[in-house]
Design a protein around this motif. Structure first.
Motif, short mmCIF file in Angstrom:
data_model
loop_
_atom_site.label_atom_id
_atom_site.label_comp_id
_atom_site.label_asym_id
_atom_site.label_seq_id
_atom_site.Cartn_x
_atom_site.Cartn_y
_atom_site.Cartn_z
N LEU A 1 23.66 -63.58 -91.64
CA LEU A 1 23.73 -63.48 -90.19
C LEU A 1 22.39 -63.74 -89.53
O LEU A 1 22.32 -64.26 -88.41
N LEU A 2 21.31 -63.41 -90.21
CA LEU A 2 19.97 -63.64 -89.65
C LEU A 2 19.50 -65.08 -89.83
O LEU A 2 18.58 -65.52 -89.14
N GLY A 3 20.12 -65.81 -90.75
CA GLY A 3 19.68 -67.16 -91.06
C GLY A 3 20.36 -68.22 -90.21
O GLY A 3 21.23 -67.93 -89.39
N PRO A 4 19.99 -69.46 -90.42
CA PRO A 4 20.54 -70.58 -89.63
C PRO A 4 22.06 -70.69 -89.71
O PRO A 4 22.72 -71.04 -88.73
N SER A 5 22.64 -70.38 -90.87
CA SER A 5 24.09 -70.50 -91.02
C SER A 5 24.85 -69.44 -90.24
O SER A 5 26.06 -69.58 -90.04
N GLY A 6 24.15 -68.40 -89.80
CA GLY A 6 24.80 -67.35 -89.03
C GLY A 6 24.64 -67.51 -87.53
O GLY A 6 24.97 -66.59 -86.77
N SER A 7 24.17 -68.66 -87.09
CA SER A 7 23.81 -68.83 -85.68
C SER A 7 24.99 -68.79 -84.72
O SER A 7 24.83 -68.59 -83.53
N ALA A 8 26.21 -68.99 -85.24
CA ALA A 8 27.39 -68.96 -84.36
C ALA A 8 28.01 -67.58 -84.27
O ALA A 8 28.98 -67.39 -83.52
#
Length: 245
Positions: free
Chosen positions: A223-230
């Motif tokens: 969730l904190l990383g780029p893949s969790g941006s949505a």
């Protein structure tokens, strides 16, 4: 310059796993606990998060030590198992203070620096008990339901300010907090302690296993990383199929 996270309840269990994972990922971490572990991951800081002063001091310490704050992970908590009729009122107050009011206060005090980050994130450790209820856990269930409402509000207010808010809702995780419930669960359900895991804790789950703290830490890192941006305004549910019923 590496990003900075504030993780509460970081002396053991899920919080320690989260702090360790983030340090390993290159974050600078303020590891907050009532009794901080000087040998644990991150920079230890002691604070009573059932008070306004404790929550404010934790945020202030992160900014003073690291010069910025990019993520707040409210994880600190405890459990109390009792019938409604016998539920200790002071324990109710303490549960609500730590599980619901503290995430609000941390978010409120951190809001300006999270906005200044340009990519501020709040990830609350909720629980499957933010989505469903179990008997004999009135305080915990009520606070966890409430904190998911808080996450939705934070997400709506934060979207235009570069702040995302989400939650993680795990089922039972193999931690001292869960293991400490066994005797009380056996008492209130009238069963031997060796039957608690099978007949009470894991009974609602399709997958009959406990989570490891590292699995929850992985979810927070996602969730904190780029893949969790949505992800914002909603929980990431990892309950072994509990809420599929």
């Amino acid at each position: 310059m590496s990003e900075v996270a504030l993780v509460t309840g970081a002396a053991g269990g899920i919080g320690r796993a989260i702090a360790g994972r983030l340090v390993g990922d290159g974050w600078r971490v303020l590891a907050v606990d009532l009794a901080p572990d000087a040998d644990g991951p991150g920079d230890p800081f002691g604070a009573d998060l059932t008070t306004r002063e404790g929550n404010r001091s934790a945020v202030d310490a992160a900014v003073e030590r690291f010069g910025r704050l990019d993520a707040v992970i409210p994880n600190a908590g405890f459990q109390h198992v009792s019938s409604v009729e016998e539920f200790d009122e002071d324990r109710w107050d303490a549960l609500v203070a730590l599980l619901l009011t503290s995430p609000f206060l941390l978010s409120r005090y951190a809001w300006p620096v999270l906005r200044a980050s340009g990519n501020g994130r709040i990830v609350v450790l909720a629980s499957v008990h933010g989505l469903v209820a179990s008997p004999f856990k009135a305080g915990y269930v009520s606070a966890k339901h409430g904190v998911l409402g808080l996450v939705k509000t934070l997400a709506l207010e934060g979207a235009s300010q570069g702040i995302r808010a989400s939650a993680v809702c795990p089922g039972y995780v193999r931690t001292p907090l869960v293991e400490a419930q066994v005797a009380d669960q056996a008492r209130v359900h009238g069963i031997p302690e060796d039957r608690v895991f099978e007949e009470v804790l894991l009974a609602p789950q399709a997958l009959k296993r406990m989570l490891d703290p590292s699995e929850v830490a992985d979810a927070v890192a996602f969730l904190l990383g780029p893949s969790g941006s949505a992800f914002t305004g909603a929980p990431l549910v990892m309950d072994g199929g509990w809420t599929a019923r």
